[in-house]
Design an enzyme around this catalytic site. Sequence first.
Site, PDB file in Angstrom:
ATOM      1  N   GLY A 118     -14.260   7.411  -7.473  1.00 20.28           N
ATOM      2  CA  GLY A 118     -12.989   7.872  -8.040  1.00 20.28           C
ATOM      3  C   GLY A 118     -11.782   7.613  -7.152  1.00 20.28           C
ATOM      4  O   GLY A 118     -10.740   8.253  -7.306  1.00 20.28           O
ATOM      5  N   CYS A 122       0.859  -1.193   0.000  1.00 22.71           N
ATOM      6  CA  CYS A 122       0.000   0.000   0.000  1.00 22.71           C
ATOM      7  C   CYS A 122       0.889   1.235   0.000  1.00 22.71           C
ATOM      8  O   CYS A 122       1.696   1.441   0.912  1.00 22.71           O
ATOM      9  CB  CYS A 122      -0.910  -0.006   1.223  1.00 22.71           C
ATOM     10  SG  CYS A 122      -1.775   1.557   1.472  1.00 22.71           S
ATOM     11  N   HIS A 135      -8.182   8.295   2.752  1.00 20.64           N
ATOM     12  CA  HIS A 135      -7.526   9.607   2.751  1.00 20.64           C
ATOM     13  C   HIS A 135      -8.541  10.685   2.450  1.00 20.64           C
ATOM     14  O   HIS A 135      -9.550  10.452   1.779  1.00 20.64           O
ATOM     15  CB  HIS A 135      -6.371   9.652   1.740  1.00 20.64           C
ATOM     16  CG  HIS A 135      -6.768   9.298   0.339  1.00 20.64           C
ATOM     17  ND1 HIS A 135      -6.931   7.991  -0.080  1.00 20.64           N
ATOM     18  CD2 HIS A 135      -7.042  10.068  -0.743  1.00 20.64           C
ATOM     19  CE1 HIS A 135      -7.268   7.978  -1.354  1.00 20.64           C
ATOM     20  NE2 HIS A 135      -7.360   9.229  -1.784  1.00 20.64           N
TER      21      HIS A 135
HETATM   22  P1  DGP Z   1      -7.875   9.386  -4.854  1.00 25.46           P
HETATM   23  O1  DGP Z   1      -8.181   9.546  -6.314  1.00 25.46           O
HETATM   24  O2  DGP Z   1      -8.907  10.053  -3.966  1.00 25.46           O
HETATM   25  O3  DGP Z   1      -7.614   7.950  -4.480  1.00 25.46           O
HETATM   26  O4  DGP Z   1      -6.544  10.224  -4.606  1.00 25.46           O
HETATM   27  C1  DGP Z   1      -5.271   9.705  -4.565  1.00 25.46           C
HETATM   28  C2  DGP Z   1      -4.328  10.868  -4.571  1.00 25.46           C
HETATM   29  O5  DGP Z   1      -3.064  10.424  -4.157  1.00 25.46           O
HETATM   30  C3  DGP Z   1      -4.147  11.535  -5.919  1.00 25.46           C
HETATM   31  O6  DGP Z   1      -4.576  12.887  -5.833  1.00 25.46           O
HETATM   32  C4  DGP Z   1      -2.650  11.473  -6.196  1.00 25.46           C
HETATM   33  C5  DGP Z   1      -2.073  11.144  -4.853  1.00 25.46           C
HETATM   34  N1  DGP Z   1      -0.902  10.299  -4.869  1.00 25.46           N
HETATM   35  C6  DGP Z   1      -0.810   9.062  -5.438  1.00 25.46           C
HETATM   36  N2  DGP Z   1       0.415   8.547  -5.225  1.00 25.46           N
HETATM   37  C7  DGP Z   1       1.094   9.465  -4.485  1.00 25.46           C
HETATM   38  C8  DGP Z   1       2.410   9.495  -3.933  1.00 25.46           C
HETATM   39  O7  DGP Z   1       3.232   8.577  -4.077  1.00 25.46           O
HETATM   40  N3  DGP Z   1       2.754  10.618  -3.240  1.00 25.46           N
HETATM   41  C9  DGP Z   1       1.888  11.662  -3.055  1.00 25.46           C
HETATM   42  N4  DGP Z   1       2.324  12.712  -2.355  1.00 25.46           N
HETATM   43  N5  DGP Z   1       0.640  11.656  -3.550  1.00 25.46           N
HETATM   44  C10 DGP Z   1       0.252  10.572  -4.257  1.00 25.46           C
END
Ligand code: DGP
Length: 112
Positions: free
Chosen positions: A91, A3, A98
């Site tokens: 989405g 994860c 989160h």
């Molecule tokens: P959701 O679509 O609600 O599952 O949002 C996931 C968010 O997580 C998306 O806006 C991009 C962010 N994200 C994905 N991988 C990473 C990562 O490795 N680091 C950071 N800082 N954000 C990430």
Amino acid sequence: MDCIFCKIASGEIPSTKVYEDEQILAFRDLDPQAPTHVLLIPKKHISSADELNAENAAVVAHIFLVAKELAAREGLTNGYRIVNNCGEDGGQTVKHLHFHLLGGRKMAWPPG
Ligand code: DGP
């Protein structure tokens, strides 16, 4: 567990942290959708809002209180949005609960 947000919580994957305590972590989104785009997560793995129950839900209230403090710290005096995407239709792309704290621009409603 494979994860990405558990790995961010443990420090295995680096992130730009803006807040941390024993229960939660807040860090800047990799792909910001607004001038302020912070993600707030419980350190303990909960896969989505649909997995909340009477035993694990208290962390959500804590996240909202910290989100409010971070919004003030980021200067979001004109308002902000807290978003949770849940499941396929919601989405959700990362399967670790989160909340997005978004601000610094006017946002549309309803979302697309
Ligand atoms: P959701 O679509 O609600 O599952 O949002 C996931 C968010 O997580 C998306 O806006 C991009 C962010 N994200 C994905 N991988 C990473 C990562 O490795 N680091 C950071 N800082 N954000 C990430």
